[in-house]
Scaffold this motif. Structure first.
Motif, PDB file in Angstrom:
ATOM      1  N   HIS A 218      -0.977  -1.565 -11.494  1.00  0.00           N
ATOM      2  CA  HIS A 218      -1.499  -1.866 -10.351  1.00  0.00           C
ATOM      3  C   HIS A 218      -2.397  -0.895  -9.893  1.00  0.00           C
ATOM      4  N   VAL A 219      -3.861  -1.646  -9.776  1.00  0.00           N
ATOM      5  CA  VAL A 219      -5.037  -0.966  -9.487  1.00  0.00           C
ATOM      6  C   VAL A 219      -5.394  -0.670  -8.187  1.00  0.00           C
ATOM      7  N   LEU A 220      -5.375   0.331  -7.511  1.00  0.00           N
ATOM      8  CA  LEU A 220      -5.752   0.668  -6.122  1.00  0.00           C
ATOM      9  C   LEU A 220      -7.001   1.826  -6.178  1.00  0.00           C
ATOM     10  N   GLY A 221      -7.639   1.945  -4.999  1.00  0.00           N
ATOM     11  CA  GLY A 221      -8.707   2.904  -5.170  1.00  0.00           C
ATOM     12  C   GLY A 221      -9.457   2.446  -3.996  1.00  0.00           C
ATOM     13  N   PRO A 222     -10.661   3.269  -3.765  1.00  0.00           N
ATOM     14  CA  PRO A 222     -11.636   2.825  -2.731  1.00  0.00           C
ATOM     15  C   PRO A 222     -12.323   1.563  -3.001  1.00  0.00           C
ATOM     16  N   LEU A 223     -12.404   0.609  -1.952  1.00  0.00           N
ATOM     17  CA  LEU A 223     -13.163  -0.533  -2.103  1.00  0.00           C
ATOM     18  C   LEU A 223     -14.549  -0.284  -1.695  1.00  0.00           C
ATOM     19  N   LEU A 224     -15.351  -0.991  -2.483  1.00  0.00           N
ATOM     20  CA  LEU A 224     -16.821  -0.831  -2.259  1.00  0.00           C
ATOM     21  C   LEU A 224     -17.474  -1.938  -1.409  1.00  0.00           C
ATOM     22  N   GLY A 225     -16.684  -2.914  -1.134  1.00  0.00           N
ATOM     23  CA  GLY A 225     -17.057  -3.927  -0.098  1.00  0.00           C
ATOM     24  C   GLY A 225     -16.019  -4.730   0.229  1.00  0.00           C
ATOM     25  N   VAL A 226     -16.083  -5.672   1.198  1.00  0.00           N
ATOM     26  CA  VAL A 226     -15.128  -6.516   1.680  1.00  0.00           C
ATOM     27  C   VAL A 226     -14.544  -7.486   0.565  1.00  0.00           C
ATOM     28  N   PRO A 227     -15.468  -7.904  -0.346  1.00  0.00           N
ATOM     29  CA  PRO A 227     -14.957  -8.874  -1.348  1.00  0.00           C
ATOM     30  C   PRO A 227     -13.639  -8.173  -2.022  1.00  0.00           C
ATOM     31  N   HIS A 228     -13.695  -6.804  -2.055  1.00  0.00           N
ATOM     32  CA  HIS A 228     -12.490  -6.405  -2.606  1.00  0.00           C
ATOM     33  C   HIS A 228     -11.365  -6.188  -2.170  1.00  0.00           C
ATOM     34  N   ASP A 229     -11.124  -6.677  -0.879  1.00  0.00           N
ATOM     35  CA  ASP A 229     -10.111  -7.112  -0.130  1.00  0.00           C
ATOM     36  C   ASP A 229      -9.111  -8.211  -0.856  1.00  0.00           C
ATOM     37  N   ALA A 230      -8.397  -7.726  -1.853  1.00  0.00           N
ATOM     38  CA  ALA A 230      -7.525  -8.653  -2.811  1.00  0.00           C
ATOM     39  C   ALA A 230      -6.583  -8.075  -3.661  1.00  0.00           C
ATOM     40  N   VAL A 231      -5.772  -8.737  -4.094  1.00  0.00           N
ATOM     41  CA  VAL A 231      -4.610  -8.338  -4.732  1.00  0.00           C
ATOM     42  C   VAL A 231      -3.993  -7.008  -4.247  1.00  0.00           C
ATOM     43  N   TRP A 232      -3.789  -5.917  -4.920  1.00  0.00           N
ATOM     44  CA  TRP A 232      -2.907  -4.789  -4.497  1.00  0.00           C
ATOM     45  C   TRP A 232      -3.577  -4.160  -3.199  1.00  0.00           C
ATOM     46  N   GLN A 233      -4.827  -4.134  -3.216  1.00  0.00           N
ATOM     47  CA  GLN A 233      -5.439  -3.314  -2.119  1.00  0.00           C
ATOM     48  C   GLN A 233      -5.326  -4.276  -0.825  1.00  0.00           C
ATOM     49  N   HIS A 234      -5.326  -5.798  -0.797  1.00  0.00           N
ATOM     50  CA  HIS A 234      -5.047  -6.483   0.297  1.00  0.00           C
ATOM     51  C   HIS A 234      -3.353  -6.540   0.468  1.00  0.00           C
ATOM     52  N   ARG A 235      -2.690  -6.066  -0.347  1.00  0.00           N
ATOM     53  CA  ARG A 235      -1.076  -5.834   0.129  1.00  0.00           C
ATOM     54  C   ARG A 235      -1.011  -4.724   0.843  1.00  0.00           C
ATOM     55  N   LEU A 236      -1.562  -3.651   0.403  1.00  0.00           N
ATOM     56  CA  LEU A 236      -1.755  -2.246   1.020  1.00  0.00           C
ATOM     57  C   LEU A 236      -2.110  -2.347   2.358  1.00  0.00           C
ATOM     58  N   GLY A 237      -3.106  -3.552   2.558  1.00  0.00           N
ATOM     59  CA  GLY A 237      -3.763  -3.508   3.870  1.00  0.00           C
ATOM     60  C   GLY A 237      -2.903  -4.204   4.790  1.00  0.00           C
ATOM     61  N   LEU A 238      -2.232  -5.271   4.342  1.00  0.00           N
ATOM     62  CA  LEU A 238      -1.073  -6.005   5.251  1.00  0.00           C
ATOM     63  C   LEU A 238      -0.133  -5.030   5.742  1.00  0.00           C
ATOM     64  N   ALA A 239       0.344  -3.957   4.734  1.00  0.00           N
ATOM     65  CA  ALA A 239       1.390  -2.964   5.235  1.00  0.00           C
ATOM     66  C   ALA A 239       0.905  -2.229   6.368  1.00  0.00           C
ATOM     67  N   LEU A 240      -0.599  -1.634   6.164  1.00  0.00           N
ATOM     68  CA  LEU A 240      -0.918  -0.756   7.136  1.00  0.00           C
ATOM     69  C   LEU A 240      -1.240  -1.535   8.612  1.00  0.00           C
ATOM     70  N   LYS A 241      -1.474  -2.942   8.511  1.00  0.00           N
ATOM     71  CA  LYS A 241      -1.553  -3.658   9.645  1.00  0.00           C
ATOM     72  C   LYS A 241      -0.187  -3.817  10.291  1.00  0.00           C
ATOM     73  N   GLY A 242       0.846  -3.603   9.765  1.00  0.00           N
ATOM     74  CA  GLY A 242       1.993  -3.644  10.307  1.00  0.00           C
ATOM     75  C   GLY A 242       2.677  -4.923   9.947  1.00  0.00           C
ATOM     76  N   GLU A 243       2.310  -5.626   9.019  1.00  0.00           N
ATOM     77  CA  GLU A 243       2.875  -6.995   8.628  1.00  0.00           C
ATOM     78  C   GLU A 243       3.990  -6.527   7.604  1.00  0.00           C
ATOM     79  N   SER A 244       5.238  -7.533   7.600  1.00  0.00           N
ATOM     80  CA  SER A 244       6.207  -7.021   6.894  1.00  0.00           C
ATOM     81  C   SER A 244       6.029  -7.978   5.693  1.00  0.00           C
ATOM     82  N   LYS A 245       5.079  -8.456   5.157  1.00  0.00           N
ATOM     83  CA  LYS A 245       4.909  -9.290   4.075  1.00  0.00           C
ATOM     84  C   LYS A 245       5.133  -8.712   2.706  1.00  0.00           C
TER      85      LYS A 245
END
Length: 362
Positions: A218-245
């Protein structure tokens, strides 16, 4: 074994604009390499801006090449690989840009993983200067489904292939109806990674060009740009947005590795006097703290980001099930010094906020 350094000439990185690829480019440039950065479309500013920033920072340099993975068999990478001492093959189509390139079918994904890897290896041989290929595989080629004779706390290692301990991979992936699930259509990604690794190692034996595999989880770490908002980083983003996905995956067991550590390990493998053709390195957690259960993961994210209502308060039922695999071999053989899961999660979340993907509070 083959050892390379910046003095041996340029190196090439396929999939250079992706999450892993761009961090690899940065690590190589920071250590003085000239990098031929291969990406599908160099006209896309959203996928080249951070590569240009890396070039401007130095001390190494970046040269961009437009290379379509699915045209590899037509010599698409020949120019980019010319004069290179090593090729880091990171490119893989995982369907994360469907809006631009269309929906990815399983068979198309398998083609990209296996047939195009074989074609890229052919371009490496054609170059006449490439002495080493570092292939970004996946723990999908290590884990696979379990087996009845495997204990729940079994620790997977680089010696495992797609999980289980049956005689054949087909038996390991047998469905309840007695039909094998180990097909390119049913298991495109995991089968593709296994077949690509094995094709690469066979190529190494035939040509003398060392092929070394890196297998991340499970690869995580700092995104260098918006195109990197995918896979596990995206899932973390959903959690931080308050979504229960997060609930979609149930109480998912995590195994966290920092993208910066993967980049470091790839360069260290290329410079190693130990890694050789057929070497595999699991880029995964280094201890149990990097193997949180689903509820532990969300609690840690909430602790790190107290101003966010992580997953809207959703928490799965507690469990002791963990995804057990460690990067011990990379630490011992390559000298990797991995970051903590806490640092990785913190830096991932902060980058999502800095890029405006996640609000400062939810």
């Amino acid at each position: 074994m083959t050892i390379i350094s910046p003095a041996d000439g340029p190196v090439a990185v396929t999939g250079a604009s992706g999450f892993v690829g761009s961090h690899l480019v940065r690590n190589l440039v920071e250590h003085g390499y000239t990098v031929h950065a291969c990406l599908r479309d160099t006209r896309r500013a959203d996928k080249t801006a951070y590569l240009i920033d890396i070039d401007n920072t130095g001390p190494g340099s970046v040269k961009l090449f437009s290379c379509d993975l699915y045209k590899a068999a037509d010599g698409e990478y020949d120019e980019a690989f010319a004069g290179c001492s090593a090729v880091f093959h990171v490119a893989a189509d995982i369907g994360s840009d469907a809006a631009t390139y269309g929906r990815l079918s399983p068979l198309k994904q398998y083609e990209g993983l296996v047939d195009m890897t074989v074609a890229i290896l052919a371009s490496c041989k054609k170059a006449g200067t490439v002495r080493q290929v570092i292939y970004t595989s996946s723990v999908a080629a290590v884990l696979g489904p379990g087996a009845p004779d495997r204990p729940s706390d079994y620790m997977f290692t680089e010696d495992d292939w797609a999980g289980g301990s049956y005689e054949t991979l087909e038996e390991r992936h047998m469905g309840e109806d007695g039909k094998t699930l180990w097909t390119a259509e049913a298991r495109a990604y995991s089968k593709g990674k296994v077949d690509a690794e094995k094709a690469g190692f066979a190529f190494g034996i035939e040509t003398g060009i060392d092929v070394i595999s890196i297998c991340p989880f499970h690869v995580l770490g700092p995104l260098l740009g918006v195109p990197h908002d995918a896979v596990w980083q995206h899932r973390l983003g959903l959690a931080l947005k308050g979504e229960s996905k997060m609930e979609e995956r149930g109480n998912m067991a995590w195994n966290i590795i920092d993208v910066r550590d993967i980049a470091q390990a790839q360069r260290l493998a290329a410079e190693s006097d130990v890694a050789t053709n057929g070497s595999r390195y699991c880029l995964v957690a280094h201890d149990e703290s990097g193997e949180p259960t689903g509820d532990e993961f969300l609690d840690l994210v909430q602790e790190l980001f107290p101003n966010h209502n992580v997953c809207g308060g959703f928490r799965p039922e507690p469990t002791d099930r963990r995804a057990r695999c460690r990067c011990t071999k990379a630490i011992n053989e390559l000298g990797l010094k991995p970051r903590s899961a806490r640092e990785t999660l913190r830096d991932t979340g902060n980058s999502l906020i800095e890029l405006g993907i996640v609000p400062e509070s939810s």
